[in-house]
Design an enzyme around this catalytic site. Structure first.
Site, PDB file in Angstrom:
ATOM      1  N   HIS A 131       0.865  -1.182   0.000  1.00 29.31           N
ATOM      2  CA  HIS A 131       0.000   0.000   0.000  1.00 29.31           C
ATOM      3  C   HIS A 131       0.898   1.227   0.000  1.00 29.31           C
ATOM      4  O   HIS A 131       1.270   1.759   1.040  1.00 29.31           O
ATOM      5  CB  HIS A 131      -0.921  -0.018   1.229  1.00 29.31           C
ATOM      6  N   HIS A 156       1.340   4.750  -2.566  1.00 28.07           N
ATOM      7  CA  HIS A 156       0.959   5.546  -3.740  1.00 28.07           C
ATOM      8  C   HIS A 156       2.228   6.210  -4.250  1.00 28.07           C
ATOM      9  O   HIS A 156       2.847   6.976  -3.515  1.00 28.07           O
ATOM     10  CB  HIS A 156      -0.071   6.606  -3.360  1.00 28.07           C
ATOM     11  N   HIS A 175      -9.378   0.604  -1.627  1.00 27.49           N
ATOM     12  CA  HIS A 175      -9.387   1.263  -0.324  1.00 27.49           C
ATOM     13  C   HIS A 175     -10.811   1.146   0.236  1.00 27.49           C
ATOM     14  O   HIS A 175     -11.784   1.454  -0.463  1.00 27.49           O
ATOM     15  CB  HIS A 175      -9.073   2.751  -0.458  1.00 27.49           C
ATOM     16  N   GLU A 234     -11.316   3.102   5.671  1.00 23.53           N
ATOM     17  CA  GLU A 234     -10.355   4.085   6.189  1.00 23.53           C
ATOM     18  C   GLU A 234     -11.183   5.177   6.866  1.00 23.53           C
ATOM     19  O   GLU A 234     -11.185   5.292   8.081  1.00 23.53           O
ATOM     20  CB  GLU A 234      -9.492   4.655   5.054  1.00 23.53           C
ATOM     21  N   ASP A 244       1.600   4.047   2.722  1.00 24.69           N
ATOM     22  CA  ASP A 244       0.565   4.877   2.087  1.00 24.69           C
ATOM     23  C   ASP A 244       1.183   6.027   1.277  1.00 24.69           C
ATOM     24  O   ASP A 244       1.381   5.868   0.084  1.00 24.69           O
ATOM     25  CB  ASP A 244      -0.436   5.392   3.129  1.00 24.69           C
ATOM     26  N   ASP A 245       1.425   7.161   1.938  1.00 25.80           N
ATOM     27  CA  ASP A 245       2.003   8.331   1.267  1.00 25.80           C
ATOM     28  C   ASP A 245       3.156   8.840   2.117  1.00 25.80           C
ATOM     29  O   ASP A 245       3.023   9.834   2.838  1.00 25.80           O
ATOM     30  CB  ASP A 245       0.924   9.416   1.107  1.00 25.80           C
TER      31      ASP A 245
HETATM   32  N1  HPA Z   1      -6.876   7.053   0.918  1.00 25.71           N
HETATM   33  C1  HPA Z   1      -7.505   7.428  -0.194  1.00 25.71           C
HETATM   34  N2  HPA Z   1      -6.882   7.961  -1.228  1.00 25.71           N
HETATM   35  C2  HPA Z   1      -5.570   8.129  -1.176  1.00 25.71           C
HETATM   36  C3  HPA Z   1      -4.862   7.763  -0.048  1.00 25.71           C
HETATM   37  C4  HPA Z   1      -5.555   7.189   1.053  1.00 25.71           C
HETATM   38  O1  HPA Z   1      -5.008   6.811   2.097  1.00 25.71           O
HETATM   39  N3  HPA Z   1      -3.566   8.070  -0.310  1.00 25.71           N
HETATM   40  C5  HPA Z   1      -3.506   8.590  -1.557  1.00 25.71           C
HETATM   41  N4  HPA Z   1      -4.723   8.624  -2.080  1.00 25.71           N
HETATM   42 ZN    ZN Z   2      -3.805   4.703   0.281  1.00 23.33          ZN
END
Ligand code: HPA
Ligand code: ZN
Length: 339
Positions: free
Chosen positions: A8, A10, A188, A191, A269-270
């Site tokens: 996971h 991006h 996703h 969350e 994630d990011d």
């Molecule tokens: N959730 C949804 N969209 C996203 C995320 C996330 O954690 N990170 C980058 N785009």
């Molecule tokens: Zn994500």
């Protein structure tokens, strides 16, 4: 270093301020802020949406193939240092198309960097094309069709961006088309959305893996199902803290998920925005929850179990986890401080 799969991540979320500033200068892109420290100081969020607004704005600096190459190549180098053996990397083609970047530039730069990274660092890496759920199913359908000429360059589809108000069921048709193309399916869910979003991803999209999924813990029946079916969940602890999915890391669901027998993995994630890469996330949960070597090894094994690589590779990496654990045990027995 513990070997792991990162499932996971991006690629756009690995755009560090240093590279952003460099690309803006190279492309002559006007940006409101072009100072590394000032950019970093902006990176505090109160929700998923507050992050997405800033994040999408920053992506205007990505213009040509070389930019995508630099982005992914920088990630591969950092991932190698984090012990990553396998990376399944999300990208958002709709964002780049909206910025006037043709798909050729996106696919060309990303695939070149992954091929190069595989040679240079021994990392096995593949791309997963994500649909921006807030743009709706017709746009998702259009970007999938437009990407089919590059079918060999990605292994699966995912669903990201604003979760609330954009439930999985809307995308059942485009996921069906992706499945017919032999693509792997993830999304996703859970969350910011509740357990219903996770059920929707499983029942309407037929995903093989759920990204985040942490809010599943609110629903004991769903937890039992995720455990019985051993559905993999790509959990991102530092992201969840940064976007206020949980109030603090100490209150994160990860220990509860593992106790419940779920196939949970740890991911970043990011990482340019949320305080670290997969190794940083591992270190954070180790510190916060007092995880020992056995628990870290379990997280690593889960990540290889959950990945879409060929079985022979998965077994080789699992053996590496066993070796890591044995080496740690031997060091502990010899009274050497763990490192
Ligand atoms: N959730 C949804 N969209 C996203 C995320 C996330 O954690 N990170 C980058 N785009
Ligand atoms: Zn994500």
């Amino acid at each position: 270093m513990l070997p792991v799969a990162e499932l996971h991540i991006h690629i756009e979320g690995t755009l560090e301020p240093e590279l952003l500033v460099k690309l803006a200068a190279r492309n002559g892109t006007w940006m409101p802020v072009l100072d590394v420290e000032e950019l970093r100081a902006q990176y505090t969020f109160d929700s998923l949406q507050s992050f997405l607004d800033l994040h999408y704005g920053n992506l205007r600096v990505l213009k040509i193939e070389q930019d995508f190459y630099d982005l992914a190549s920088t990630y591969m180098t950092r991932a190698a240092a984090a012990g990553v053996r396998r990376a399944e990397i999300f990208f958002d083609p709709q964002t780049h198309l909206a910025n006037g970047v043709p798909l050729e530039e996106v696919f060309g730069g990303l695939t070149a960097a992954l091929t190069e990274g595989a040679k240079e660092h021994g990392i096995s890496a593949d791309l997963i094309l994500c649909f921006l759920r807030d743009l709706g199913p017709e746009a998702a359908d259009a970007v999938l069709r437009a990407s089919l000429p590059f079918r060999d360059s990605f292994i699966g589809v995912g669903l990201d961006s604003t979760e609330l108000g954009h439930p999985p069921a809307l995308f059942a048709g485009v996921y069906q088309m992706a499945a017919a193309e032999g693509l792997r399916l993830v999304a996703h869910a859970g969350e910011e959305g509740g357990p219903d979003y996770v059920r929707g991803a499983l029942d309407q999209l037929h995903v093989e893996r759920v990204d985040h999924g942490v809010r599943s813990m609110e629903d004991p029946e769903l937890v039992a199902r995720l455990r019985d079916e051993q559905v993999a969940l790509t959990v991102c602890p530092l992201s969840n803290v940064a976007l206020r999915v949980v109030p603090a890391l100490s209150e994160h669901m990860l220990p509860g998920m593992l106790d419940a027998g779920l196939l949970a993995t740890v991911n970043s994630d990011d990482p340019a925005y949320f305080g670290g890469y997969v190794d940083d996330n591992m270190a954070a949960v180790q510190r916060e929850f007092g995880f020992g070597d056995e628990q870290l090894a379990r997280l690593a094994r889960n990540s290889f179990d959950a990945c879409f690589a060929p079985e022979a590779d998965k077994q080789r990496w699992q053996a590496e986890v066993d070796s890591w654990l044995a080496a740690r045990a031997a060091r502990a027995a010899a009274g050497i401080q763990a490192s």
